[in-house]
Design an enzyme around this catalytic site. Structure first.
Site, PDB file in Angstrom:
ATOM      1  CE  LYS A 121      -3.844  -2.455   0.662  1.00  0.00           C
ATOM      2  NZ  LYS A 121      -4.871  -2.510  -0.254  1.00  0.00           N
ATOM      3  CB  SER A 442     -13.166 -13.711  -7.113  1.00  0.00           C
ATOM      4  OG  SER A 442     -11.826 -13.352  -7.141  1.00  0.00           O
ATOM      5  CB  CYS A 525     -10.013   0.835 -12.546  1.00  0.00           C
ATOM      6  SG  CYS A 525      -8.815   1.430 -13.574  1.00  0.00           S
ATOM      7  CG  ASP A 608     -12.391 -11.773   1.638  1.00  0.00           C
ATOM      8  OD1 ASP A 608     -12.055 -12.718   2.493  1.00  0.00           O
ATOM      9  OD2 ASP A 608     -12.658 -11.569   0.466  1.00  0.00           O
ATOM     10  CD  GLU A 614      -6.802   0.213   2.117  1.00  0.00           C
ATOM     11  OE1 GLU A 614      -7.616   0.999   1.565  1.00  0.00           O
ATOM     12  OE2 GLU A 614      -6.145  -0.509   1.402  1.00  0.00           O
ATOM     13  CG  HIS A 703      -2.176  -9.088  -7.693  1.00  0.00           C
ATOM     14  ND1 HIS A 703      -2.185  -9.837  -6.542  1.00  0.00           N
ATOM     15  CD2 HIS A 703      -3.080  -8.303  -7.611  1.00  0.00           C
ATOM     16  CE1 HIS A 703      -3.407  -9.279  -5.756  1.00  0.00           C
ATOM     17  NE2 HIS A 703      -3.963  -8.260  -6.530  1.00  0.00           N
TER      18      HIS A 703
END
Length: 763
Positions: A121, A442, A525, A608, A614, A703
């Site tokens: 982050k 997911s 995004c 989650d 953050e 990622h």
């Protein structure tokens, strides 16, 4: 006359042009030149949008990440990519995501990809940056080509350019020493590259350079404070003027240091450091510019222009031309243009300002300061009306929700039995093997899923047709998981547009934009929901989908929820009440969903909390207050269930070692957590802390398109087993698989399951 400027502009594009260009290039469907043309076009458009400013940022555009840009500008490339051929941009993407375009890698020695740079982050935001890597032998070699190319474009366009770079001390603070050396010891090697960069900019006619040092709003020990003194004494060459830029918080103990550094201007975040401005004015030498960030660059609410002018006008009379005004930080963190919104509730829309509207607000303030309020009277009247309507709107305040918050007590956050007793009951019910395998929630959002959602939103597909399409995708996910022989399944989240937006759409107190996209990292995004009022849950949100998925298999099916702290931290939140109050409202709402899932027979529920860290304040002295209410909110959400119901939580892409005790206090039965990019660095926390519950250290970096091998996964899990008993270890990816393709996911998960089975055999 007051000077107006901006610290940075959203680079993804109002229509996410950069996202689509990047992904097209990575897939090998478009050329490198086409991608660069999109970047050039976006820069030109964004500079035009900022033409009313006295100084416009140049260099804030990045194809992936501004910190990674700075690493390449300084020649600080990881050794694993230095020898690869091809364009600099391809090496750049290799560091960012493990590989570049498909057709580039097909003809290169690294066709299997390389290890992507670690991602974490950016201070306390939901933006992720690529962590610079250092060793004791790191050397720096300036490559200013990227910045000079953008400056040349800006010159042709007549832009009044202010180059933007990350300052040397913050750059070191953001990085990691891969060999555990002292990264601050690299400062003498780093500074010559910065001096050369500033000399180069001066040679190209640059007057002012914005040099970002947000590390100044963090706690700095004596060595790091001295690093600032050393760095800026070296950079004080007199060839360019430096605007030292801080944001995201107050300076506190670093205030005297920031004021006395040999720079020509200082920018402070007057939203978060409002109370310090008077002290800064008193300490700042009379020959220095003071830039005040008076428009909130992190949130989307209109600025109270009258109140801001009441405060600013005396400062302007005192400082005159020494006063600059700007947004508090880069506008990277807000959407581009509110005027694009056609479906947003008009009353709520009247309370908001996106990036372009924030620059308009800035111009109103500047005109009022330079020429008097009468010159912008119409704008000020409209602004006051919007501010007052929001303050008094009955849509914002719900007495029933406030009463529920007042009724919260400690019993809501306490499980019936301690973990060891719960674990025995869960093991008897679930009958899972050693090293149980699962995923985070997911599965790939395929073209078919996106098409069905688009058709449904456009009204060309009715509710029954949409439900059937989503059930078909859920059934596919279940079949794939059973074929892979995963132990605990998920429904794949085909029906969800986003892990926060999906829930916000079903909660009262939220509003949603069509085009309010914000960059999270690279081409990723998000469209943060707008939390405008008190939160309540009118009806179940996930129960029907999860129970349908469970009906398709005899294996345990996880109920998938997003936790209250993450929903809060990934929303544009209210600024009229404490964040802790909004979070407790969310906790009560999600708690109702947890209990309804349990009533429906779901015995594994994942909540989650990807964004727990953050929200952590930038100063350790303020951590306890935040962690106390954040952990309390999770426990309120999760802990109303019976012992037999297994509660999971998930966290990703942050540093967790220093808050591991608070994570343990959440008392989740199982935590899945990112460790793949950091090579199990998280496990260092367990050298001195005995984590009490079960944990799944992520072994598949989702990622990156790279597919982990069975051997690599086994190696990571064996590292984990050195610190955590095998009977409390899970095997899982480090995050959800939404952004990946089935062609990648299948082989990767097959390797993961094979690794788990091999580990069981070896045990």
């Amino acid at each position: 006359m007051v000077t107006t400027h901006n610290l940075g502009f959203p680079r993804i594009g109002a229509k996410r042009e950069l996202k689509f260009a990047l992904e097209s290039y990575w897939r090998g469907e478009s050329s490198r030149e086409a991608l660069k043309d999109v970047g050039s076009h976006l820069r030109k458009c964004h500079w035009s949008m900022q033409a009313g400013l006295n100084l416009v940022p140049v260099g804030d555009f990045a194809f992936y990440d501004q910190v990674l840009d700075m690493s390449f500008t300084l020649g600080n490339l990881p050794e694993r990519v230095r020898d690869f051929h091809g364009d600099v941009l391809d090496n750049y993407f290799r560091v960012a995501r493990g590989r570049s375009a498909q057709d580039v890698e097909a003809h290169s020695a690294c066709c299997g990809g390389v290890a992507a740079g670690e991602m974490t982050k950016w201070f306390d935001t939901n933006y992720h940056y690529i962590v610079p890597e250092f060793t004791a032998a790191t050397a720096f070699k300036l490559d200013a080509s990227r910045l000079l190319e953008q400056l040349a474009e800006a010159k042709v366009q007549g832009v009044k350019a202010k180059p933007v770079i990350i300052g040397p001390v913050t750059y070191l603070a953001l990085g990691k020493a891969k060999d555990n050396s002292d990264k601050l010891a690299l400062l003498p090697c780093l500074l010559p590259a910065y001096v050369q960069l500033l000399d180069t900019l001066a040679a190209h006619g640059i007057d002012w350079v914005q040099i970002d040092e947000p590390a100044l709003v963090t706690e700095l020990d004596a060595a790091w404070q001295q690093a600032f003194v050393t760095a800026y004494a070296t950079l004080d060459t007199g060839k360019v003027k430096l605007l030292l830029t801080t944001y995201f918080g107050p300076l506190e103990a670093n205030l005297p240091l920031a004021c006395k550094l040999p720079v020509q201007g200082l920018h402070v975040d007057a939203i978060n450091a409002h109370a310090e401005v008077e002290q800064i004015i008193a300490q700042l030498p009379a020959d220095k510019v003071l830039s005040l960030g008076v428009i909130n660059g992190r949130n989307i609410w209109k600025t109270d222009l009258h109140a801001t002018l009441d405060w600013l006008e005396p400062i302007h009379r005192s400082l005159q031309n020494r006063l600059w005004i700007a947004p508090s930080c880069s506008l990277l963190h807000v959407p581009v243009d509110l005027d694009s919104e056609q479906k947003l509730d008009r009353e709520i829309q009247s309370w908001l300002a996106f990036a372009l509207q924030k620059l308009e607000e800035l111009q109103v303030l500047a005109t009022a300061l330079n020429k008097g309020r009468v010159q912008v009277q119409e704008a000020l009247v409209a602004n006051s009306a919007a501010i007052e309507k929001r303050r008094t709107s009955p849509r914002v305040h719900n007495p029933a929700v406030k009463a529920a918050i007042a009724g919260i007590d400690a019993t809501l956050g306490k499980r019936v039995s301690p973990y060891d007793q719960r674990a025995a009951k869960q093991a008897a019910l679930l009958k899972l093997p050693l090293y149980p395998t699962t995923t985070i929630g997911s599965f790939p959002q395929t073209a078919q899923i996106r098409h069905a959602r688009s058709e449904y939103k456009a009204g060309r597909l009715d509710a029954a047709g949409y439900k059937a399409a989503m059930q078909g995708e859920i059934a596919r996910s279940v079949r794939e998981q059973e074929a892979l022989d995963l132990d605990v399944l998920v429904h794949g989240e085909a029906e969800r547009n986003d892990m926060v937006e999906y829930f916000g759409e079903q909660l009262q107190g939220y509003a949603f934009s069509q085009f309010g996209w914000v960059q999270s990292y690279g081409s990723r995004c998000v469209k943060p929901p707008i939390l405008f009022g008190d939160i309540s849950r009118p009806q179940p949100m996930t129960v029907e989908w999860i129970t349908y998925a469970q009906s398709l298999t005899k294996k345990p099916m996880k109920g998938m929820l997003t936790g209250p702290v993450t929903i809060l931290n990934w929303s544009f939140v209210r600024d009229d009440q404490p964040r802790s109050v909004s979070c407790r409202q969310l906790a009560l709402a999600i708690r109702e969903e947890v209990l309804d899932l349990e009533k429906a027979g779901v015995r594994v529920i994942q909540i989650d909390e990807a964004a727990l860290r953050e929200g952590l304040p930038l100063r350790r002295s303020q951590w306890k207050e935040y962690l106390d209410w954040a952990v309390e909110c999770f426990r309120i959400t999760a802990n109303g269930v019976a012992d037999e119901t297994q509660i999971h939580t998930h966290m990703c892409y942050s540093e967790f070692n220093d808050i591991i005790a608070s994570i343990a206090d959440m008392d989740a039965d199982v935590i899945t957590i990112e460790t793949s990019r950091s090579d199990m660095e998280l496990l260092d926390a367990f050298d001195n802390f005995k984590y009490p519950n079960e944990i799944g250290p992520g072994v598949y970096d989702i990622h990156s398109p790279n597919i982990p091998t069975k051997e690599h996964i086994m190696q990571l899990m064996k590292k984990a087993a050195e610190r955590i008993p095998a009977e409390r270890l899970w095997v899982n990816p480090d995050c959800g698989l939404k952004t990946r393709q089935w062609s990648e996911v299948g082989p990767a998960l097959n390797n993961m399951v094979s690794a788990a089975k091999a580990l069981r055999t070896d045990a």
